[in-house]
Write a protein that holds these residues in place. Structure first.
Motif, PDB file in Angstrom:
ATOM      1  N   GLN A 110       0.591  -1.216  -0.180  1.00 28.50           N
ATOM      2  CA  GLN A 110      -0.003  -0.027  -0.120  1.00 28.50           C
ATOM      3  C   GLN A 110       0.904   1.276   0.118  1.00 28.50           C
ATOM      4  O   GLN A 110       0.544   2.217  -0.365  1.00 28.50           O
ATOM      5  N   LYS A 268      -4.789   8.601   4.730  1.00 23.18           N
ATOM      6  CA  LYS A 268      -6.293   8.529   4.128  1.00 23.18           C
ATOM      7  C   LYS A 268      -6.329   7.876   3.071  1.00 23.18           C
ATOM      8  O   LYS A 268      -7.316   7.120   2.886  1.00 23.18           O
ATOM      9  N   GLY A 269      -5.447   8.129   2.043  1.00 25.10           N
ATOM     10  CA  GLY A 269      -5.348   7.486   0.852  1.00 25.10           C
ATOM     11  C   GLY A 269      -5.241   5.926   1.018  1.00 25.10           C
ATOM     12  O   GLY A 269      -5.956   5.057   0.211  1.00 25.10           O
ATOM     13  N   ASN A 272      -8.360   4.310   2.239  1.00 25.36           N
ATOM     14  CA  ASN A 272      -9.439   4.149   1.368  1.00 25.36           C
ATOM     15  C   ASN A 272      -9.267   3.085   0.466  1.00 25.36           C
ATOM     16  O   ASN A 272      -9.893   2.473   0.005  1.00 25.36           O
ATOM     17  N   SER A 275     -10.182  -0.248   2.070  1.00 23.28           N
ATOM     18  CA  SER A 275     -11.366  -0.368   2.392  1.00 23.28           C
ATOM     19  C   SER A 275     -12.046  -1.285   1.220  1.00 23.28           C
ATOM     20  O   SER A 275     -13.130  -1.756   1.494  1.00 23.28           O
ATOM     21  N   HIS A 276     -11.436  -0.984   0.170  1.00 22.94           N
ATOM     22  CA  HIS A 276     -11.828  -1.852  -1.117  1.00 22.94           C
ATOM     23  C   HIS A 276     -10.928  -3.160  -1.257  1.00 22.94           C
ATOM     24  O   HIS A 276     -11.665  -4.010  -1.930  1.00 22.94           O
ATOM     25  N   SER A 279     -10.650  -4.543   3.697  1.00 26.25           N
ATOM     26  CA  SER A 279     -11.473  -3.814   4.867  1.00 26.25           C
ATOM     27  C   SER A 279     -10.541  -4.054   5.877  1.00 26.25           C
ATOM     28  O   SER A 279      -9.317  -4.122   5.919  1.00 26.25           O
TER      29      SER A 279
END
Length: 405
Positions: A110, A268-269, A272, A275-276, A279
């Motif tokens: 990530q 935050k990115g 996000n 989250s997809h 989770s």
């Protein structure tokens, strides 16, 4: 179907983890009854400390943990990670700057996903851990190797980094203590590299998963800290992502709990994306990690002392093999000898010319598994993990002493 492709080009280009591949081969041979001793996996042989396991058992029984929770992690765990980051990395970060991930690998993945666009370059000190190239590639980035051999303790210099820098350089990967070498950057070198990155506006992705596993020359002395690059150069805080986790320090590789810390907008990115992607991480593992970070730390010191004892043993015994040059690792639980002195010579009718061929010879003739240097960069090296029991550790090296006598 007119398109005969079975896989996307992106996925087809990914290589299997070399360390896991070697470990799987060793385990398959063990299952066949062969007495293989494997130094391949970077995995502590200790059980997870009991108080952590108890916290997980309690969490299983709590219905709150049977439901979805925030993708970025449980609030109390994120607070604990922020406290650990301040304590060990010298970075004051809020819980909103923490994302809890499914192991350190997801954090690495990530980090590059949120930083890189197609064609962006990442400077990668070499030798490197096998996952970094694939994570960079999947983000559309281009890996630029900066090699430091055993003669310089596997530590790259500012001069080497500057020579590799271009106008496409987006990030530097910084790892101390290192996998695969066990090298730890001294404070002055950490500061110099950090100041260079800050001056040129280069992001730093710093993998600190082994930061609590360092060793002193005197086994009874307090081990030196692995200085975080953001502590050495506080100005880097706004252009750095810290990757860490509980796997190595707390013998929790199977719990799959890591994290990333960085500027709030970047995290935050990452949240996000997560989250997809996945989770939230398993709530049971999160509760266990909370117990690890906030509970008694004595088990960590006991494991660190055992690793130090094994480190001293394997360095001393491998150094008895003529043709192996064995720099003394100062952190993690790996030793990375230069084995070029063993190549091009005949051993039992076989003349290996690469460390890959040498590793195959060792497995077939001595039933000893180690990971060849090709997995981490150039040929000519072997990685041995000393995160295994004292007796098999010594026996395996003695087998090699017999093979290469």
């Amino acid at each position: 179907m007119t398109d005969q492709r079975r896989l996307s080009a992106r996925i087809s280009a990914i290589a299997e983890s070399a360390t896991l591949k070697v470990d799987a081969k060793a385990k398959a041979l063990q299952a066949e009854g062969r007495p293989v001793i494997s130094y391949a996996a970077g995995e502590p042989d200790f059980p997870t400390p009991a108080h952590i396991v108890e916290a997980a058992l309690e969490a299983v029984r709590d219905p709150r943990n049977h439901r979805y929770t925030p993708a970025a992690g449980l609030p109390d765990l994120r607070e604990a990670i922020a406290a650990k980051t301040l304590r060990d990395s010298g970075l004051a970060a809020g819980a909103n700057q923490v994302v809890v991930t499914n192991g350190g690998k997801q954090a690495v993945y990530q980090a590059f996903q949120v930083l890189l666009d197609d064609g962006d370059e990442v400077l990668v000190p070499t030798p490197y851990w096998t996952t970094y190239p694939e994570a960079i590639k999947l983000a559309g980035g281009r890996q630029v190797d900066v090699f430091a051999g055993s003669e310089q303790g596997y530590l790259v210099t500012v001069e080497q980094l500057e020579a590799a820098r271009t106008d496409r350089t987006r990030a530097l990967l910084f790892v101390s203590p290192s996998n695969p070498t066990g090298a730890v950057y001294p404070p002055d070198q950490v500061k110099a590299i950090g100041e260079w990155a800050l001056e040129h506006g280069i992001w730093v992705v710093t993998d600190e998963i082994y930061q609590n596993l360092t060793y002193a020359e005197d086994p009874e002395a307090t081990p030196p800290r692995a200085l975080s690059i953001v502590e050495a150069v506080p100005g880097l805080a706004d252009q750095a992502i810290l990757v860490n986790g509980v796997a190595k320090t707390y013998a929790m590789t199977g719990w799959r709990l890591g994290w990333m810390v960085g500027p709030a907008d970047v995290m935050k990115g990452a949240a996000n994306l997560q989250s997809h992607l996945t989770s939230n991480v398993s709530n049971i593992s999160q509760r266990a990690a909370l117990a690890a970070l906030t509970g008694p730390q004595e088990p960590v010191e006991e494991m660190r002392r055992a690793f130090d004892r094994r480190r001293r043993t394997i360095v001393a015994e491998l150094s008895k093999i003529e043709g192996m040059s064995v720099p003394v690792p100062e952190g993690a639980f790996y030793v990375y000898p230069d084995v070029t002195g063993l190549l091009g010579r005949e051993w039992g009718g076989v003349t290996p010319t690469t460390s890959l061929e040498l590793a195959d010879l060792m497995l077939e003739r001595a039933e000893v598994a180690a990971v060849p240097g090709e997995a981490f960069g150039p040929s000519g090296f072997l990685r041995f993990s000393y995160a295994l029991g004292d007796e098999p550790l010594l026996e395996g090296v003695q087998r090699l002493q017999g093979l290469f006598s």
